[in-house]
Design a protein around this motif. Structure first.
Motif, mmCIF file in Angstrom:
data_model
loop_
_atom_site.group_PDB
_atom_site.id
_atom_site.type_symbol
_atom_site.label_atom_id
_atom_site.label_comp_id
_atom_site.label_asym_id
_atom_site.label_seq_id
_atom_site.Cartn_x
_atom_site.Cartn_y
_atom_site.Cartn_z
ATOM 1 N N GLN A 124 0.836 -1.191 0.000
ATOM 2 C CA GLN A 124 0.000 0.000 0.000
ATOM 3 C C GLN A 124 0.879 1.253 0.000
ATOM 4 O O GLN A 124 2.043 1.198 0.383
ATOM 5 C CB GLN A 124 -0.902 0.012 1.235
ATOM 6 C CG GLN A 124 -1.879 -1.146 1.299
ATOM 7 C CD GLN A 124 -2.880 -1.125 0.161
ATOM 8 O OE1 GLN A 124 -3.222 -0.067 -0.350
ATOM 9 N NE2 GLN A 124 -3.350 -2.290 -0.233
ATOM 10 N N PRO A 125 0.342 2.400 -0.426
ATOM 11 C CA PRO A 125 1.133 3.632 -0.353
ATOM 12 C C PRO A 125 1.552 3.913 1.080
ATOM 13 O O PRO A 125 0.786 3.710 2.014
ATOM 14 C CB PRO A 125 0.153 4.709 -0.846
ATOM 15 C CG PRO A 125 -0.885 3.970 -1.618
ATOM 16 C CD PRO A 125 -1.011 2.626 -0.960
ATOM 17 N N ALA A 126 2.778 4.349 1.250
ATOM 18 C CA ALA A 126 3.268 4.665 2.589
ATOM 19 C C ALA A 126 2.719 5.998 3.063
ATOM 20 O O ALA A 126 2.340 6.856 2.278
ATOM 21 C CB ALA A 126 4.796 4.719 2.589
ATOM 22 N N ILE A 127 2.691 6.171 4.382
ATOM 23 C CA ILE A 127 2.382 7.471 4.961
ATOM 24 C C ILE A 127 3.635 8.328 4.822
ATOM 25 O O ILE A 127 4.697 7.975 5.332
ATOM 26 C CB ILE A 127 1.993 7.335 6.443
ATOM 27 C CG1 ILE A 127 0.721 6.498 6.590
ATOM 28 C CG2 ILE A 127 1.806 8.711 7.075
ATOM 29 C CD1 ILE A 127 0.392 6.120 8.017
ATOM 30 N N THR A 128 3.544 9.418 4.109
ATOM 31 C CA THR A 128 4.687 10.309 3.958
ATOM 32 C C THR A 128 4.420 11.706 4.504
ATOM 33 O O THR A 128 5.324 12.531 4.549
ATOM 34 C CB THR A 128 5.115 10.416 2.480
ATOM 35 O OG1 THR A 128 4.027 10.926 1.703
ATOM 36 C CG2 THR A 128 5.531 9.058 1.935
ATOM 37 N N LEU A 129 3.174 11.981 4.899
ATOM 38 C CA LEU A 129 2.832 13.262 5.517
ATOM 39 C C LEU A 129 2.072 12.970 6.799
ATOM 40 O O LEU A 129 1.016 12.335 6.778
ATOM 41 C CB LEU A 129 1.978 14.115 4.571
ATOM 42 C CG LEU A 129 1.617 15.510 5.091
ATOM 43 C CD1 LEU A 129 2.868 16.353 5.304
ATOM 44 C CD2 LEU A 129 0.670 16.200 4.119
ATOM 45 N N TYR A 130 2.615 13.429 7.911
ATOM 46 C CA TYR A 130 2.072 13.078 9.229
ATOM 47 C C TYR A 130 1.820 14.350 10.029
ATOM 48 O O TYR A 130 2.682 15.235 10.107
ATOM 49 C CB TYR A 130 3.074 12.193 9.971
ATOM 50 C CG TYR A 130 2.688 11.833 11.390
ATOM 51 C CD1 TYR A 130 1.945 10.689 11.660
ATOM 52 C CD2 TYR A 130 3.077 12.637 12.458
ATOM 53 C CE1 TYR A 130 1.591 10.343 12.963
ATOM 54 C CE2 TYR A 130 2.729 12.310 13.760
ATOM 55 C CZ TYR A 130 1.982 11.163 14.003
ATOM 56 O OH TYR A 130 1.632 10.824 15.286
ATOM 57 N N ARG A 131 0.636 14.446 10.650
ATOM 58 C CA ARG A 131 0.313 15.579 11.514
ATOM 59 C C ARG A 131 -0.400 15.072 12.774
ATOM 60 O O ARG A 131 -1.349 14.301 12.682
ATOM 61 C CB ARG A 131 -0.604 16.579 10.803
ATOM 62 C CG ARG A 131 0.025 17.314 9.627
ATOM 63 C CD ARG A 131 -0.885 18.440 9.156
ATOM 64 N NE ARG A 131 -0.353 19.137 7.997
ATOM 65 C CZ ARG A 131 -0.705 18.873 6.741
ATOM 66 N NH1 ARG A 131 -1.596 17.904 6.498
ATOM 67 N NH2 ARG A 131 -0.189 19.550 5.741
ATOM 68 N N ARG A 132 0.082 15.546 13.915
ATOM 69 C CA ARG A 132 -0.593 15.243 15.171
ATOM 70 C C ARG A 132 0.001 16.125 16.275
ATOM 71 O O ARG A 132 1.220 16.273 16.374
ATOM 72 C CB ARG A 132 -0.444 13.774 15.564
ATOM 73 C CG ARG A 132 -1.231 13.406 16.825
ATOM 74 C CD ARG A 132 -1.009 11.977 17.256
ATOM 75 N NE ARG A 132 -1.722 11.695 18.485
ATOM 76 C CZ ARG A 132 -2.953 11.178 18.545
ATOM 77 N NH1 ARG A 132 -3.584 10.876 17.419
ATOM 78 N NH2 ARG A 132 -3.537 10.955 19.695
ATOM 79 N N ALA A 133 -0.874 16.677 17.088
ATOM 80 C CA ALA A 133 -0.481 17.419 18.297
ATOM 81 C C ALA A 133 0.592 18.470 18.020
ATOM 82 O O ALA A 133 1.551 18.610 18.774
ATOM 83 C CB ALA A 133 -0.002 16.430 19.370
ATOM 84 N N GLY A 134 0.432 19.211 16.936
ATOM 85 C CA GLY A 134 1.384 20.269 16.617
ATOM 86 C C GLY A 134 2.618 19.810 15.875
ATOM 87 O O GLY A 134 3.446 20.632 15.470
ATOM 88 N N LEU A 135 2.764 18.496 15.698
ATOM 89 C CA LEU A 135 3.914 17.946 14.979
ATOM 90 C C LEU A 135 3.535 17.698 13.524
ATOM 91 O O LEU A 135 2.481 17.128 13.238
ATOM 92 C CB LEU A 135 4.357 16.631 15.619
ATOM 93 C CG LEU A 135 5.475 15.867 14.903
ATOM 94 C CD1 LEU A 135 6.769 16.666 14.887
ATOM 95 C CD2 LEU A 135 5.698 14.505 15.564
ATOM 96 N N GLU A 136 4.385 18.129 12.607
ATOM 97 C CA GLU A 136 4.191 17.864 11.180
ATOM 98 C C GLU A 136 5.479 17.278 10.609
ATOM 99 O O GLU A 136 6.549 17.877 10.741
ATOM 100 C CB GLU A 136 3.821 19.127 10.423
ATOM 101 C CG GLU A 136 3.627 18.896 8.924
ATOM 102 C CD GLU A 136 3.262 20.167 8.170
ATOM 103 O OE1 GLU A 136 3.767 20.358 7.054
ATOM 104 O OE2 GLU A 136 2.464 20.959 8.720
ATOM 105 N N VAL A 137 5.354 16.128 9.987
ATOM 106 C CA VAL A 137 6.500 15.466 9.364
ATOM 107 C C VAL A 137 6.172 15.242 7.894
ATOM 108 O O VAL A 137 5.190 14.580 7.567
ATOM 109 C CB VAL A 137 6.809 14.102 10.040
ATOM 110 C CG1 VAL A 137 8.044 13.464 9.404
ATOM 111 C CG2 VAL A 137 7.001 14.274 11.540
ATOM 112 N N ASP A 138 6.988 15.788 7.019
ATOM 113 C CA ASP A 138 6.831 15.611 5.578
ATOM 114 C C ASP A 138 8.065 14.875 5.080
ATOM 115 O O ASP A 138 9.136 15.464 4.920
ATOM 116 C CB ASP A 138 6.698 16.972 4.893
ATOM 117 C CG ASP A 138 6.350 16.847 3.408
ATOM 118 O OD1 ASP A 138 6.674 15.803 2.810
ATOM 119 O OD2 ASP A 138 5.750 17.795 2.851
ATOM 120 N N LEU A 139 7.937 13.568 4.860
ATOM 121 C CA LEU A 139 9.084 12.760 4.454
ATOM 122 C C LEU A 139 9.554 13.116 3.059
ATOM 123 O O LEU A 139 10.750 13.069 2.771
ATOM 124 C CB LEU A 139 8.737 11.269 4.535
ATOM 125 C CG LEU A 139 8.335 10.737 5.907
ATOM 126 C CD1 LEU A 139 8.130 9.227 5.835
ATOM 127 C CD2 LEU A 139 9.362 11.095 6.965
#
Length: 245
Positions: free
Chosen positions: A139-154
């Protein structure tokens, strides 16, 4: 020009290992990075001889991405060699557009044929289809993550906390990325150590304690009471499911 990779909501193919055969250094680096972001283990070759050698010495290989115009021969030679004893999914990536040529290679055993230039999102989708036809679900991987003020853009290689950029070391980012790609799921100590530090480090659990502590100090509102980077005692770590996930 390659389009940006699409951002998915699933898990990339776990331990899927593929061989990328491409002599253009810039394109090879771009594809390798995009595939790594999706969680694939990528072996790369810039010539026919290098690709043939890797085929001979690689045990498990789940897919091949093959350019045809190589400096020491035609990629079709590799396709023929592969099909003599393997059913590994193979996608041709080439600037050649002649219909008869494409038909011949598909009849010779290529699973798909993608004409340059192409978008990375399309390549990833076609790769997932080719793998699925051989019984491997990716399946497509998670590459954009947001939670509790944290943002991760792989894809952009960027981490922000409350809108402010956070500097991570390469190892810290690699560890965080590994957790993000499987957000909401526990990743064992051994799996994390193997994927971030290599197979020889699977007993070095102190690496994980040290780097998880560093990540929490940089990313958690209260590192002593983490709400994003979570410990599963005796098993491993997980990053909490993304907001809305």
């Amino acid at each position: 020009m390659l389009a940006a990779a699409s951002r998915g909501t699933g898990l990339a193919g776990g331990d899927v290992k593929l061989l990328l055969v491409e002599d253009d250094r810039e394109l090879r680096a771009t594809l390798r990075e995009a595939l790594a972001v999706e969680g694939y283990e990528v072996l790369a070759a810039a010539s026919l001889a290098d690709a043939m050698a890797q085929l001979s010495h690689t045990g498990t290989l789940d897919a091949v991405l093959l350019d045809l115009g190589l400096p020491d021969g035609d990629g079709e030679t590799l396709l023929q060699a592969l099909r003599r004893d393997r059913s590994t999914p193979l996608i041709v990536i080439s600037a050649r557009q002649v219909e008869g040529h494409k038909i011949r290679l598909l009849d010779a055993g290529a699973d798909d044929y993608l004409v340059k230039p192409f978008g990375i999102g399309e390549l990833l989708a076609r790769l997932r289809v080719a793998l699925r036809h051989r019984g491997t679900v990716a399946q497509p991987a998670i590459t954009l993550y947001r939670r509790a003020g944290l943002e991760v853009d792989l894809t952009a290689h960027r981490v922000r906390r409350d809108g402010v950029d956070v500097r991570l070391t390469p190892t810290e980012f690699k560890l965080l990325a590994r957790l993000v790609r499987q957000a909401g799921q526990v990743v064992t100590h051994r799996r994390l150590l193997a994927d971030v530090w290599g197979a020889d480090a699977t007993e070095q659990t102190h690496y994980l304690r040290l780097y998880m502590g560093q990540l929490r100090a940089k990313l958690e509102a209260d590192p002593g009471e983490p709400c994003v980077l979570l410990t599963e005692p005796g098993v491993g770590y997980r990053i909490a499911e993304a907001a809305g996930g």
